[in-house]
Design an enzyme around this catalytic site. Structure first.
Site, mmCIF file in Angstrom:
data_model
loop_
_atom_site.group_PDB
_atom_site.id
_atom_site.type_symbol
_atom_site.label_atom_id
_atom_site.label_comp_id
_atom_site.label_asym_id
_atom_site.label_seq_id
_atom_site.Cartn_x
_atom_site.Cartn_y
_atom_site.Cartn_z
ATOM 1 N N ARG A 25 0.846 -1.197 0.000
ATOM 2 C CA ARG A 25 0.000 0.000 0.000
ATOM 3 C C ARG A 25 0.887 1.255 0.000
ATOM 4 O O ARG A 25 0.593 2.244 -0.658
ATOM 5 C CB ARG A 25 -0.884 0.024 1.257
ATOM 6 C CG ARG A 25 -2.285 -0.486 1.044
ATOM 7 C CD ARG A 25 -3.095 0.534 0.289
ATOM 8 N NE ARG A 25 -4.090 -0.104 -0.556
ATOM 9 C CZ ARG A 25 -5.309 -0.417 -0.162
ATOM 10 N NH1 ARG A 25 -5.704 -0.157 1.054
ATOM 11 N NH2 ARG A 25 -6.148 -0.978 -1.000
ATOM 12 N N ARG A 218 -13.205 -0.524 -1.690
ATOM 13 C CA ARG A 218 -11.989 -0.327 -0.868
ATOM 14 C C ARG A 218 -11.081 0.711 -1.501
ATOM 15 O O ARG A 218 -10.537 1.575 -0.839
ATOM 16 C CB ARG A 218 -11.231 -1.645 -0.722
ATOM 17 C CG ARG A 218 -11.638 -2.373 0.522
ATOM 18 C CD ARG A 218 -10.993 -3.719 0.638
ATOM 19 N NE ARG A 218 -11.963 -4.595 1.279
ATOM 20 C CZ ARG A 218 -11.702 -5.419 2.272
ATOM 21 N NH1 ARG A 218 -10.486 -5.538 2.723
ATOM 22 N NH2 ARG A 218 -12.642 -6.132 2.818
#
Ligand code: HPA
Length: 234
Positions: A25, A218
Site C-alpha cells: 500500500r 476499498r
C-alpha cells in the site's frame, strides 16, 4: 544511522510519515499520489518512500500488522529520524450498527487489551489519544473536502480471530466504534516520546452486519482517506 529495522540514512524521512499496514500500500501511495517518490528503506520488505504531494514533503512507510510491529517502526522513526508526526491510515471493522462500511473514522482514542502499556509501569490506566492538533486539522480538511468523518473511540486489538466472541459487544456497549490492530501502540509511543500521532481508518467490514466492502469500494474509500492524510505534507 540505519536502525535494526530501517535501512534509510538520517534525513531520509519527511517530518510527517503516513503509515498503512501493508508495505505494498505504501508503494501504491508513493507511485499513485507522490511526486518524485524515492524508496528509502526496504528491510524485511517493509517499504518506505519519501516524495512530495502538491510540492510538500511527505513520507509513506508500511507498519506491518499489530501493535508490536507498528511499535517498532514508529519508535525508530520518532527517535532516529526526527519524525514528528505519524499518521496511520488503515482499515477497521465496525462494532456499531450505525457505523457503516465505507465510513471514515478518526480515532480520537484507542482502547486495547494489549500488554504494550505495561512497559510504562503506570500506577493506573493510561488513555491513548490522538494528538489534538493533528485531529483538529484532519477534521478541518475533511470538512473542506466535503467528507463526513466519524470521530471517536476505537479498539486496537491483539487478536483478529477472537476466541471470546462476546468481547466485541462489551466494547460496543462502551461506545467503541470499530476495531483495528495498531493505533494504541502508536499513540503510546508518541505520548512517551513527546511526538504526534493520528489514526484515520476506513470501515472495510462490519462485525455487526457482516457486510464487507468490495475491491472497488476499498479503492474508492481508501482514496478518500488518503486525500485527507496527504494534506499533512510540509
Ligand atoms: N479486526 C481487526 N482489524 C481489522 C478488522 C477486524 O475485523 N477489519 C479491518 N481491520
Amino acid at each position: 544511522m540505519p536502525t535494526p529495522h530501517i535501512s534509510a540514512p538520517k534525513g531520509a524521512f519527511a517530518k510527517t510519515v503516513l503509515m498503512p499496514g501493508d508495505p505494498l500500500r505504501a508503494k501504491y501511495i508513493a507511485e499513485t499520489f507522490l511526486e518524485n517518490a524515492e524508496l528509502v528503506t526496504s528491510v524485511r520488505n517493509i517499504l518506505g518512500y519519501t516524495g512530495t504531494y502538491k510540492g510538500k514533503k511527505i513520507s509513506v512507510m508500511g507498519s506491518g500488522m499489530g501493535q508490536p510491529s507498528i511499535g517498532i517502526y514508529s519508535y525508530e522513526l520518532y527517535t532516529e529520524y526526527d519524525v514528528e508526526n505519524i499518521i496511520r491510515i488503515g482499515s477497521c471493522g465496525s462494532y456499531q450498527k450505525d457505523v457503516n462500511i465505507r465510513d471514515i473514522i478518526i480515532a480520537q482514542g484507542a482502547c486495547s487489551e494489549s500488554n504494550f502499556v505495561h512497559q510504562y509501569g503506570l500506577p493506573g490506566m493510561f488513555a491513548p489519544i490522538a494528538d489534538w492538533s493533528l485531529l483538529r486539522r484532519a477534521v478541518d480538511i475533511a470538512d473542506q473536502q466535503g467528507k463526513k468523518v466519524l470521530v471517536g473511540n476505537i479498539l486496537s486489538s491483539d487478536v483478529f480471530y477472537n476466541a471470546t466472541p462476546d468481547a466485541l459487544h462489551k466494547w460496543a456497549a462502551m461506545g467503541v466504534l470499530a476495531v483495528e490492530m495498531e493505533a494504541a501502540a502508536l499513540y503510546m509511543n508518541a505520548a512517551k516520546l513527546g511526538k504526534k500521532a493520528l489514526c484515520i481508518l476506513t470501515v472495510s467490514d462490519s462485525l455487526i452486519t457482516h457486510e464487507s466492502t468490495s475491491v472497488e469500494e476499498r479503492e474508492t474509500t481508501f482514496t478518500e482517506m488518503m486525500e485527507i492524510a496527504l494534506e499533512f505534507g510540509e
